[in-house]
Scaffold this motif. Structure first.
Motif, PDB file in Angstrom:
ATOM      1  N   LEU A  97      29.334 -64.862  16.954  1.00 37.09           N
ATOM      2  CA  LEU A  97      30.198 -63.899  16.271  1.00 37.09           C
ATOM      3  C   LEU A  97      29.576 -63.458  14.951  1.00 37.09           C
ATOM      4  CD1 LEU A  97      33.739 -65.448  16.854  1.00 37.09           C
ATOM      5  CD2 LEU A  97      32.871 -63.332  17.842  1.00 37.09           C
ATOM      6  N   LYS A  98      29.065 -64.420  14.198  1.00 38.40           N
ATOM      7  CA  LYS A  98      28.485 -64.112  12.888  1.00 38.40           C
ATOM      8  C   LYS A  98      27.217 -63.264  13.006  1.00 38.40           C
ATOM      9  CE  LYS A  98      30.194 -68.026  10.162  1.00 38.40           C
ATOM     10  NZ  LYS A  98      29.808 -69.242   9.396  1.00 38.40           N
ATOM     11  N   GLU A  99      26.415 -63.522  14.031  1.00 36.60           N
ATOM     12  CA  GLU A  99      25.124 -62.849  14.147  1.00 36.60           C
ATOM     13  C   GLU A  99      25.210 -61.478  14.818  1.00 36.60           C
ATOM     14  OE1 GLU A  99      22.035 -65.228  15.842  1.00 36.60           O
ATOM     15  OE2 GLU A  99      22.346 -66.895  14.440  1.00 36.60           O
ATOM     16  N   TYR A 100      26.226 -61.270  15.685  1.00 36.89           N
ATOM     17  CA  TYR A 100      26.191 -60.068  16.508  1.00 36.89           C
ATOM     18  C   TYR A 100      27.433 -59.171  16.456  1.00 36.89           C
ATOM     19  CZ  TYR A 100      22.180 -62.462  18.572  1.00 36.89           C
ATOM     20  OH  TYR A 100      20.978 -63.096  18.745  1.00 36.89           O
ATOM     21  N   PHE A 240      23.485 -54.801  13.500  1.00 34.00           N
ATOM     22  CA  PHE A 240      23.869 -55.116  14.879  1.00 34.00           C
ATOM     23  C   PHE A 240      22.705 -54.896  15.835  1.00 34.00           C
ATOM     24  CE2 PHE A 240      27.440 -53.469  12.464  1.00 34.00           C
ATOM     25  CZ  PHE A 240      28.275 -54.564  12.494  1.00 34.00           C
ATOM     26  N   ASN A 241      22.528 -55.846  16.742  1.00 35.04           N
ATOM     27  CA  ASN A 241      21.501 -55.716  17.760  1.00 35.04           C
ATOM     28  C   ASN A 241      22.093 -56.168  19.091  1.00 35.04           C
ATOM     29  OD1 ASN A 241      19.209 -56.010  19.460  1.00 35.04           O
ATOM     30  ND2 ASN A 241      17.895 -56.192  17.656  1.00 35.04           N
ATOM     31  N   TRP A 242      22.643 -55.205  19.819  1.00 34.12           N
ATOM     32  CA  TRP A 242      23.319 -55.538  21.071  1.00 34.12           C
ATOM     33  C   TRP A 242      22.337 -56.007  22.127  1.00 34.12           C
ATOM     34  CZ3 TRP A 242      28.103 -56.227  20.072  1.00 34.12           C
ATOM     35  CH2 TRP A 242      28.759 -55.447  19.111  1.00 34.12           C
ATOM     36  N   LEU A 244      19.775 -57.994  21.611  1.00 38.42           N
ATOM     37  CA  LEU A 244      19.578 -59.430  21.406  1.00 38.42           C
ATOM     38  C   LEU A 244      20.779 -60.228  21.903  1.00 38.42           C
ATOM     39  CD1 LEU A 244      17.843 -59.735  17.902  1.00 38.42           C
ATOM     40  CD2 LEU A 244      16.841 -60.074  20.177  1.00 38.42           C
ATOM     41  N   LEU A 245      21.984 -59.672  21.707  1.00 40.74           N
ATOM     42  CA  LEU A 245      23.173 -60.347  22.228  1.00 40.74           C
ATOM     43  C   LEU A 245      23.111 -60.422  23.748  1.00 40.74           C
ATOM     44  CD1 LEU A 245      25.988 -61.596  21.877  1.00 40.74           C
ATOM     45  CD2 LEU A 245      26.937 -59.274  21.987  1.00 40.74           C
ATOM     46  N   LYS A 246      22.659 -59.345  24.366  1.00 41.74           N
ATOM     47  CA  LYS A 246      22.537 -59.342  25.832  1.00 41.74           C
ATOM     48  C   LYS A 246      21.586 -60.441  26.293  1.00 41.74           C
ATOM     49  CE  LYS A 246      21.780 -56.283  29.773  1.00 41.74           C
ATOM     50  NZ  LYS A 246      21.447 -54.906  30.224  1.00 41.74           N
ATOM     51  N   LYS A 247      20.483 -60.620  25.565  1.00 37.35           N
ATOM     52  CA  LYS A 247      19.538 -61.683  25.918  1.00 37.35           C
ATOM     53  C   LYS A 247      20.194 -63.060  25.797  1.00 37.35           C
ATOM     54  CE  LYS A 247      15.268 -59.236  24.724  1.00 37.35           C
ATOM     55  NZ  LYS A 247      14.085 -59.202  23.818  1.00 37.35           N
ATOM     56  N   GLU A 248      21.037 -63.225  24.776  1.00 39.06           N
ATOM     57  CA  GLU A 248      21.768 -64.492  24.619  1.00 39.06           C
ATOM     58  C   GLU A 248      22.665 -64.726  25.828  1.00 39.06           C
ATOM     59  OE1 GLU A 248      21.818 -66.695  21.969  1.00 39.06           O
ATOM     60  OE2 GLU A 248      21.290 -65.595  20.144  1.00 39.06           O
ATOM     61  N   PHE A 249      23.380 -63.687  26.255  1.00 39.20           N
ATOM     62  CA  PHE A 249      24.292 -63.805  27.396  1.00 39.20           C
ATOM     63  C   PHE A 249      23.523 -64.027  28.699  1.00 39.20           C
ATOM     64  CE2 PHE A 249      28.275 -61.439  25.602  1.00 39.20           C
ATOM     65  CZ  PHE A 249      28.442 -62.469  24.698  1.00 39.20           C
ATOM     66  N   LEU A 274      34.345 -50.507  15.416  1.00 46.86           N
ATOM     67  CA  LEU A 274      34.325 -51.557  14.394  1.00 46.86           C
ATOM     68  C   LEU A 274      32.974 -51.588  13.689  1.00 46.86           C
ATOM     69  CD1 LEU A 274      36.128 -54.523  16.175  1.00 46.86           C
ATOM     70  CD2 LEU A 274      36.900 -53.375  14.111  1.00 46.86           C
ATOM     71  N   GLU A 275      31.925 -51.387  14.456  1.00 47.03           N
ATOM     72  CA  GLU A 275      30.578 -51.363  13.881  1.00 47.03           C
ATOM     73  C   GLU A 275      30.449 -50.243  12.860  1.00 47.03           C
ATOM     74  OE1 GLU A 275      26.023 -50.460  15.390  1.00 47.03           O
ATOM     75  OE2 GLU A 275      27.523 -51.120  16.844  1.00 47.03           O
ATOM     76  N   ARG A 276      30.949 -49.066  13.204  1.00 43.20           N
ATOM     77  CA  ARG A 276      30.882 -47.935  12.277  1.00 43.20           C
ATOM     78  C   ARG A 276      31.708 -48.201  11.023  1.00 43.20           C
ATOM     79  NH1 ARG A 276      31.068 -45.170  17.279  1.00 43.20           N
ATOM     80  NH2 ARG A 276      33.330 -45.018  17.178  1.00 43.20           N
ATOM     81  N   ASN A 277      32.902 -48.750  11.229  1.00 45.87           N
ATOM     82  CA  ASN A 277      33.795 -48.979  10.100  1.00 45.87           C
ATOM     83  C   ASN A 277      33.276 -50.030   9.138  1.00 45.87           C
ATOM     84  OD1 ASN A 277      35.611 -47.088  11.019  1.00 45.87           O
ATOM     85  ND2 ASN A 277      36.824 -48.571  12.179  1.00 45.87           N
ATOM     86  N   ILE A 278      32.676 -51.082   9.684  1.00 51.24           N
ATOM     87  CA  ILE A 278      32.210 -52.170   8.822  1.00 51.24           C
ATOM     88  C   ILE A 278      30.989 -51.710   8.003  1.00 51.24           C
ATOM     89  CG2 ILE A 278      30.506 -53.418  10.239  1.00 51.24           C
ATOM     90  CD1 ILE A 278      32.134 -55.995   9.535  1.00 51.24           C
ATOM     91  N   ASN A 279      30.209 -50.784   8.552  1.00 48.89           N
ATOM     92  CA  ASN A 279      29.073 -50.245   7.815  1.00 48.89           C
ATOM     93  C   ASN A 279      29.502 -49.255   6.735  1.00 48.89           C
ATOM     94  OD1 ASN A 279      26.712 -51.505   8.792  1.00 48.89           O
ATOM     95  ND2 ASN A 279      26.830 -50.359  10.703  1.00 48.89           N
TER      96      ASN A 279
END
Length: 282
Positions: A97-100, A240-242, A244-249, A274-279
């Motif tokens: 959660l923290k990383e991705y 965000f690097n989706w 890399l998350l895919k590789k984790e999954f 959420l990604e847009r808003n947090i940036n």
């Protein structure tokens, strides 16, 4: 004269972190050593999609120091085990959660998650539309016109009680937290007392009932954290690097999430706003 556009009211989602992780632990989907991790991330997307928030908090537990000072056996009846490698899986969920993910992950080391959630709902975002996701009924005490409580197990919103929830629970107690109620009080009698102030006052005078009632009230009512905001620990990912998350999954073999391009795109698309808003939150 040009009319100014009204500022839209923000939609805030507050996720009771450990509550959701424990729920994932006992889900039916079995992925071996990673069952809790899989069940958590499998159920996370539908929740975020359902409420489509502008900002999402994932709130973690601290140690309830003040409650333990008053009652050392607070939650002492709970039995914990790690036969399914749960602690390791819980840490892995929080790391991912923290990383991705575009969440605000927050905690206070000396207060429970409930206190932090209540503070964010009633203070930080008091003018916004807030949804709390938890099966913990203690949040009933802060339900209001702009604060809703959604139970992910029953899949429904809970309603505010007609009676004072904190006073009621202070009378009947809470077995799940090892808070013993006032002697001889059940649900019906508690509601009867709360419907008549004179009757309640008379009851509290008897046999030191007020002392027990007030102690329980301290344990149940959310603590004021206005002066503790500086001690909140906030983790907020903005890179965000989706892929890399895919590789984790993939390493976890979460095939139903990443097996097809369409299913993966649908999964990450849920978090794009959420990604847009947090940036833009600077």
């Amino acid at each position: 004269m040009v009319k100014k556009k009204k500022k839209s009211i923000m939609k805030v989602l507050l996720l009771d972190g450990y509550n959701l992780i424990y729920r994932s632990r006992y889900s039916r989907m079995n992925k071996g050593d990673y069952s809790t991790i899989f069940n958590f991330f499998r159920s996370l997307r539908p929740l975020v999609e359902k409420f489509d928030p502008d900002v999402c908090y994932f709130v973690l537990e601290g140690i309830p120091k003040k409650r333990l000072e008053i009652s050392p056996d607070y939650k002492g009846q709970r039995v914990y085990h790690d036969k399914d490698n749960f602690q390791s899986q819980k840490k892995e969920i929080i790391r991912l959660l923290k990383e991705y993910f575009p969440f605000k992950i927050i905690k206070h080391n000396d207060y429970e998650c409930d206190d932090v959630i209540a503070h964010i709902a009633t203070q930080t975002h008091h003018n916004e539309n807030v949804t709390i996701v938890s099966s913990d009924t203690d949040f009933i005490q802060i339900i209001s016109n702009n604060i809703k409580l959604y139970n992910p197990v029953r899949k429904c919103f809970l309603e505010k009680t007609e009676y004072n929830y904190v006073d009621w629970k202070s009378l009947v107690g809470d077995k799940s937290d090892n808070i013993i109620g006032v002697n001889g009080i059940g649900n019906k009698k508690a509601q009867k007392l709360l419907s008549n102030k004179e009757l309640l006052e008379k009851f509290l005078i008897e046999e030191n009932n007020r002392e027990k009632f007030n102690k329980n009230k301290f344990m149940i009512k959310f603590h004021d954290l206005v002066d503790e905001e500086k001690n909140f620990i906030l983790s907020e990912n903005k890179n965000f690097n989706w892929d890399l998350l895919k590789k984790e999954f993939i390493n976890f073999e979460f095939n139903s999430i990443i097996g097809k391009d369409k299913s993966w795109e649908k999964y990450i698309q849920t978090f794009k706003s959420l990604e847009r808003n947090i940036n833009n939150d600077d």
